[in-house]
Enzyme design. Structure first.
Site, PDB file in Angstrom:
ATOM      1  N   PRO A   1     -22.799   0.220  -4.501  1.00  0.00           N
ATOM      2  CA  PRO A   1     -23.435   0.689  -5.732  1.00  0.00           C
ATOM      3  C   PRO A   1     -24.613  -0.152  -6.193  1.00  0.00           C
ATOM      4  O   PRO A   1     -25.534   0.363  -6.828  1.00  0.00           O
ATOM      5  CB  PRO A   1     -22.288   0.619  -6.753  1.00  0.00           C
ATOM      6  CG  PRO A   1     -21.052   0.746  -5.937  1.00  0.00           C
ATOM      7  CD  PRO A   1     -21.363   0.021  -4.668  1.00  0.00           C
TER       8      PRO A   1
ATOM      9  N   LEU B   1     -17.331  -1.737   1.517  1.00  0.00           N
ATOM     10  CA  LEU B   1     -17.999  -0.480   1.160  1.00  0.00           C
ATOM     11  C   LEU B   1     -17.751  -0.112  -0.292  1.00  0.00           C
ATOM     12  O   LEU B   1     -18.612   0.459  -0.944  1.00  0.00           O
ATOM     13  CB  LEU B   1     -17.491   0.651   2.064  1.00  0.00           C
ATOM     14  CG  LEU B   1     -17.677   0.446   3.563  1.00  0.00           C
ATOM     15  CD1 LEU B   1     -17.239   1.690   4.326  1.00  0.00           C
ATOM     16  CD2 LEU B   1     -19.113   0.107   3.907  1.00  0.00           C
TER      17      LEU B   1
ATOM     18  N   TYR C   1       0.865  -1.175   0.000  1.00  0.00           N
ATOM     19  CA  TYR C   1       0.000   0.000   0.000  1.00  0.00           C
ATOM     20  C   TYR C   1       0.904   1.228   0.000  1.00  0.00           C
ATOM     21  O   TYR C   1       1.485   1.597   1.008  1.00  0.00           O
ATOM     22  CB  TYR C   1      -0.882   0.038   1.247  1.00  0.00           C
ATOM     23  CG  TYR C   1      -1.953  -1.009   1.328  1.00  0.00           C
ATOM     24  CD1 TYR C   1      -2.308  -1.779   0.233  1.00  0.00           C
ATOM     25  CD2 TYR C   1      -2.641  -1.226   2.528  1.00  0.00           C
ATOM     26  CE1 TYR C   1      -3.299  -2.734   0.327  1.00  0.00           C
ATOM     27  CE2 TYR C   1      -3.640  -2.180   2.628  1.00  0.00           C
ATOM     28  CZ  TYR C   1      -3.960  -2.937   1.529  1.00  0.00           C
ATOM     29  OH  TYR C   1      -4.942  -3.882   1.630  1.00  0.00           O
TER      30      TYR C   1
ATOM     31  N   PHE D   1     -13.103  -4.446   1.020  1.00  0.00           N
ATOM     32  CA  PHE D   1     -13.902  -3.816  -0.040  1.00  0.00           C
ATOM     33  C   PHE D   1     -15.397  -3.891   0.243  1.00  0.00           C
ATOM     34  O   PHE D   1     -16.206  -3.825  -0.677  1.00  0.00           O
ATOM     35  CB  PHE D   1     -13.624  -4.463  -1.405  1.00  0.00           C
ATOM     36  CG  PHE D   1     -12.318  -4.055  -2.035  1.00  0.00           C
ATOM     37  CD1 PHE D   1     -11.487  -3.132  -1.438  1.00  0.00           C
ATOM     38  CD2 PHE D   1     -11.923  -4.620  -3.227  1.00  0.00           C
ATOM     39  CE1 PHE D   1     -10.285  -2.765  -2.019  1.00  0.00           C
ATOM     40  CE2 PHE D   1     -10.714  -4.261  -3.825  1.00  0.00           C
ATOM     41  CZ  PHE D   1      -9.900  -3.326  -3.215  1.00  0.00           C
TER      42      PHE D   1
END
Length: 290
Positions: free
Chosen positions: A226, A221, A62, A219
């Site tokens: 959508p 959220l 990251y 992941f």
């Protein structure tokens, strides 16, 4: 906030609050480079821990190394009850693409790098992340992880982005402390994208429950909201909460073996996410959401 025990059958179990924090969003665009607002990133980490979060998820790819360095800057020397979980098995190219980094030599390099950047002598929990196809078998890669566990570099070994078959194979090789797969209200099963395959939580949740292995959704959220549909949105409106908060609450109520780690680069959103632990959903609510 409720708690969950990791590696409950081992000689070194530990109990953490059942709402962690995923640090990935603290990086720059494309999960690369420094955060746009470094002081806020540091404050998010400090606020999360001060609010009772004692499980942080990170990775040396990251940034690269950005979230590890932020964690060390904000929190070192670490509170005694803080668990820092990292991942190995992947790396980044200069063009920001993701590549497997999963040979025994690669994994050792990654572990040593995580130890250095996090300023630790031992990492409490490391997930071996399956990224792409080909290369060493899961048996070879996990074998290297268990070897480093014997050496004391790793306390507990977990798996990330694994299929049901890969988890079953891992369980035959040694103790798997946790599993980290994509999971959210509207995205529960394997997601096939242009860059590869992201395994979902629904395929492995029953195995995790059977073996007392916490499932850590990532992941939840990003991919979950959508396509969440009208039910989640309607209940969120009725409760006066956001859909993101209700998604977290759904995960917490779905199984006592789920440990959500919602991430954000906003201090305001962090506080909203933490409040999701206060949302109560009845059996009827869960049946309605489906």
């Amino acid at each position: 906030m409720t708690t969950i025990t990791i590696a409950q059958n081992s000689a070194h179990p530990f109990t953490v609050s059942r709402l962690g924090y995923g640090t990935m969003r603290l990086t720059g665009p494309g999960i690369w480079g420094e955060p746009a607002d470094r002081p806020q990133a540091l404050e998010i980490l400090k606020t999360a821990v001060a609010s009772g979060v004692n499980f942080l998820d990170t990775a040396d790819y990251y940034g690269e190394d950005v979230t590890n360095r932020l964690i060390a800057e904000a929190l070192h020397p670490y509170p005694t009850d803080l668990v820092i979980c990292t991942k190995v098995g992947g790396a980044r190219r200069p063009d920001k693409s993701w590549i497997p980094f999963n040979t025994p030599e690669n994994l050792r390099t990654s572990i040593d790098n995580n130890l250095r950047t996090l300023k630790l002598d031992q990492i409490q929990l490391v997930h071996f992340r399956v990224l792409g196809h080909g290369g060493p078998s899961i048996e070879e890669s996990l074998g290297a992880m268990f070897e480093m566990q014997k050496e004391g570099k790793i306390l507990h070994v977990g798996l990330s982005n694994v299929s049901r078959e890969e988890l079953e194979a891992g369980l035959k090789l040694g103790e798997i402390a946790t599993v980290e797969n994509m999971y959210g209200y509207a995205q529960r099963t394997t997601l096939r994208e242009a860059h590869g395959e992201t395994r979902g939580g629904e395929e492995v949740l029953d195995l995790c429950e059977k073996h007392g292995i916490p499932l850590i959704p990532f992941f939840s959220l990003v991919h979950g909201l959508p396509n969440a549909g009208d039910k989640l949105a309607e209940m969120a409106r009725q409760r006066g909460v956001t859909e993101a908060q209700l998604n977290i609450a759904w995960l917490l109520h779905k199984s006592p073996w789920i440990l959500p780690i919602p991430g954000t680069s906003s201090l305001a959103h962090l506080r909203e996410n933490l409040k999701a632990a206060e949302i109560q959903l009845s059996a009827e609510d869960m049946a309605y959401l489906g």
